[in-house]
Design a protein around this motif. Structure first.
Motif, PDB file in Angstrom:
ATOM      1  N   LYS A  84       0.836  -1.212   0.000  1.00  0.00           N
ATOM      2  CA  LYS A  84       0.000   0.000   0.000  1.00  0.00           C
ATOM      3  C   LYS A  84       0.863   1.252   0.000  1.00  0.00           C
ATOM      4  O   LYS A  84       0.600   2.203  -0.750  1.00  0.00           O
ATOM      5  CB  LYS A  84      -0.916  -0.006   1.230  1.00  0.00           C
ATOM      6  N   ASP A  85       1.938   1.262   0.804  1.00  0.00           N
ATOM      7  CA  ASP A  85       2.857   2.405   0.818  1.00  0.00           C
ATOM      8  C   ASP A  85       3.647   2.504  -0.484  1.00  0.00           C
ATOM      9  O   ASP A  85       3.992   3.600  -0.938  1.00  0.00           O
ATOM     10  CB  ASP A  85       3.818   2.297   2.005  1.00  0.00           C
ATOM     11  N   TRP A  86       3.962   1.349  -1.077  1.00  0.00           N
ATOM     12  CA  TRP A  86       4.647   1.316  -2.365  1.00  0.00           C
ATOM     13  C   TRP A  86       3.818   2.040  -3.432  1.00  0.00           C
ATOM     14  O   TRP A  86       4.338   2.870  -4.190  1.00  0.00           O
ATOM     15  CB  TRP A  86       4.901  -0.138  -2.742  1.00  0.00           C
ATOM     16  N   LYS A  87       2.531   1.741  -3.488  1.00  0.00           N
ATOM     17  CA  LYS A  87       1.651   2.396  -4.450  1.00  0.00           C
ATOM     18  C   LYS A  87       1.596   3.904  -4.194  1.00  0.00           C
ATOM     19  O   LYS A  87       1.602   4.703  -5.134  1.00  0.00           O
ATOM     20  CB  LYS A  87       0.243   1.806  -4.362  1.00  0.00           C
ATOM     21  N   LYS A  88       1.556   4.257  -2.934  1.00  0.00           N
ATOM     22  CA  LYS A  88       1.507   5.675  -2.573  1.00  0.00           C
ATOM     23  C   LYS A  88       2.766   6.384  -3.045  1.00  0.00           C
ATOM     24  O   LYS A  88       2.701   7.506  -3.574  1.00  0.00           O
ATOM     25  CB  LYS A  88       1.348   5.803  -1.053  1.00  0.00           C
ATOM     26  N   THR A 142       7.894  -8.746  -6.168  1.00  0.00           N
ATOM     27  CA  THR A 142       6.814  -9.551  -5.595  1.00  0.00           C
ATOM     28  C   THR A 142       6.630  -9.202  -4.128  1.00  0.00           C
ATOM     29  O   THR A 142       7.601  -9.133  -3.371  1.00  0.00           O
ATOM     30  CB  THR A 142       7.128 -11.057  -5.709  1.00  0.00           C
ATOM     31  N   PHE A 143       5.386  -8.987  -3.720  1.00  0.00           N
ATOM     32  CA  PHE A 143       5.050  -8.722  -2.316  1.00  0.00           C
ATOM     33  C   PHE A 143       4.374  -9.967  -1.741  1.00  0.00           C
ATOM     34  O   PHE A 143       3.313 -10.389  -2.213  1.00  0.00           O
ATOM     35  CB  PHE A 143       4.104  -7.523  -2.202  1.00  0.00           C
ATOM     36  N   THR A 144       4.971 -10.558  -0.710  1.00  0.00           N
ATOM     37  CA  THR A 144       4.403 -11.779  -0.149  1.00  0.00           C
ATOM     38  C   THR A 144       4.797 -11.917   1.322  1.00  0.00           C
ATOM     39  O   THR A 144       5.369 -10.988   1.917  1.00  0.00           O
ATOM     40  CB  THR A 144       4.858 -13.018  -0.965  1.00  0.00           C
TER      41      THR A 144
END
Length: 479
Positions: A84-88, A142-144
């Motif tokens: 979520k912070d990455w997208k921000k 990849t986020f996992t």
């Protein structure tokens, strides 16, 4: 595609980027990374997370045939928090929203900047798999989480970023290190962590940062962090220019000791923090300075984490402790005693009864290793009545599943804490158990301890105390 990529960065990014891109020729004549582990530690709001976004983005953008995996203990926390912070960050790499909120640009300018500068345009996002693939070179992020072992432990990657790694065991780290060229490890330091022995290796780069490294921190966040600073940690006291007691009543206006303007401002703020009771040494040390510090209200100290293999190798009877929970976790631990002041603890079950579906608790206990028959003992919470019923859960389990379970004598908090403090405690690493151990603390009303623990997240701790005290009484342990 835009020809230029721009983002605002802090000094933390500059240091991490330099370490990440440092290369050398090895003994085989091949180019390799100078550092295979980058440890970032420091305070809250120091830009560690955003700096990692920037470093991973830029590295994968510039280096073909590269990949990155971003890990937390669970997929949910990784995606709900980090992704979520990455997208921000991707949508506002130049911190334009902050400029708008400060009144430095108009709403129209904000929209124009965000449309032109966003870095989202460089990716193909797979929302199902939570992967981000660069359009120009196919590199993937990849986020996992560790709860998806096939993904987390089976993948190989150039960069593995372990975010907030408090629940990662050293064994898991070793597995990840074999599958990664560089591991980035960012955290707010805590006591007794295995990463300390990795930090001294020549192939490890350690970066320390605080919120003061962040030129983009909001005024509100800065004020909140500074409000925790006690007089004890003001510069004039740290430099022994004045005692802590004298500093607390120092006449700021007269300034008889001719402290500098900077020192006076800091001391005045610290005195105000003390007067308003916002000063908190532990929170200042951990969140303000990003230094290792143990919560002074913590009840137990110096417990040692071990592996399940080490626990299983102990050839002693396994006893059990059980704490009931309906909406909160029902916690079961196995406990072994070596006959010489050491208790070994195995976290075995951590699940609310209202989440067990049609499966009775007794079956969960057996599956967790509690054997049927008169082969061992278990001690359970004496407050064992089902909600709105007179049925004893303990009696029901004894009758229907032949588990040798009985109510604990439930000693006073003082008695149990005094006993366990004299014992050596080793526990099989488990994220929930360690979280409770670290956060099991004394309750205070104002500045006065109540003699009780804070009744929150103490299910494993209670199960341990019930079982451990039962062992004490059964074996007649006197210290």
């Amino acid at each position: 595609m835009n020809a230029a990529i721009n983002f605002k960065a802090s000094p933390v990014f500059a240091r991490i980027w330099k370490a990440l891109t440092a290369k050398k020729i090895n003994e085989h004549g091949k180019l390799e990374h100078v550092y295979n582990l980058i440890v970032e530690e420091g305070s809250s709001r120091s830009t560690k997370t955003w700096s990692d976004f920037q470093a991973i983005f830029l590295y994968l953008f510039e280096n073909p045939l590269s990949s990155a995996t971003v890990l937390r203990d669970t997929q949910k926390s990784c995606r709900d928090i980090v992704e979520k912070d990455w997208k921000k960050w991707l949508k506002d790499p130049m911190v334009r929203v902050d400029q708008y909120e400060r009144g430095q640009i108009t709403a129209e300018q904000l929209d124009e900047y965000l449309k032109k500068e966003n870095l989202y345009q460089y990716f193909i996002e797979n929302k199902t798999n939570h992967t981000w693939t660069f359009k120009h070179n196919g590199n993937m992020i990849t986020f996992t989480g560790l709860d998806d072992e096939n993904n987390a432990m089976g993948m190989t990657q150039t960069i593995c970023w372990i975010n907030e790694p408090y629940n990662f065991s050293e064994d898991v780290f070793k597995q990840l290190a074999m599958r990664s060229k560089v591991i980035i490890f960012d955290w707010n330091p805590k006591q007794n962590h295995w990463i300390e022995k990795k930090k001294i290796l020549p192939t490890t780069f350690v970066d320390y940062s605080t919120f003061k490294d962040n030129p983009f921190i909001t005024a509100e966040s800065r004020r909140e962090l500074l409000s925790k600073q006690p007089v004890k940690h003001s510069e004039v006291v740290k430099l022994n220019l004045i005692s802590e007691a004298a500093a607390k009543v120092y006449d700021i206006a007269k300034n008889a000791l001719n402290f500098t303007l900077k020192q006076i401002k800091e001391l005045a703020r610290c005195i105000s923090n003390e007067n308003q009771k916002t000063a908190d040494e532990y929170n200042w040390m951990v969140y303000g300075l990003g230094l290792k510090s143990e919560n002074p209200k913590k009840i137990y100290h110096n417990w040692k984490a071990i592996t399940l293999e080490e626990y299983n190798a102990i050839d002693e009877r396994e006893y059990f402790g059980l704490d009931y929970g309906w909406a909160k976790p029902t916690a079961l631990v196995g406990i072994k005693y070596d006959g010489d002041r050491t208790l070994y603890v195995r976290p075995a079950l951590y699940k609310p009864m209202n989440a067990m579906g049609e499966t009775p608790l007794g079956e969960y206990l057996i599956a967790a290793g509690f054997p049927s028959g008169a082969v061992t003992y278990g001690w359970a919470d004496s407050a064992d009545k089902e909600a709105g019923s007179d049925i004893s859960l303990t009696n029901d389990i004894r009758k229907n599943y032949s588990l040798n379970l009985q109510p604990t004598s439930k000693p006073t908090y003082k008695s149990r804490w005094e006993f366990f403090t004299k014992m050596k405690i080793c526990y099989v690493y488990d994220s929930n158990f360690e979280f409770e151990y670290e956060n099991y603390q004394l309750e205070y009303i104002g500045d006065q301890p109540t003699g009780k623990p804070v009744k929150k997240d103490d299910h494993y701790m209670n199960a341990f105390e019930y079982g451990g005290w039962g062992i004490k009484q059964y074996l007649g342990i006197n210290l």
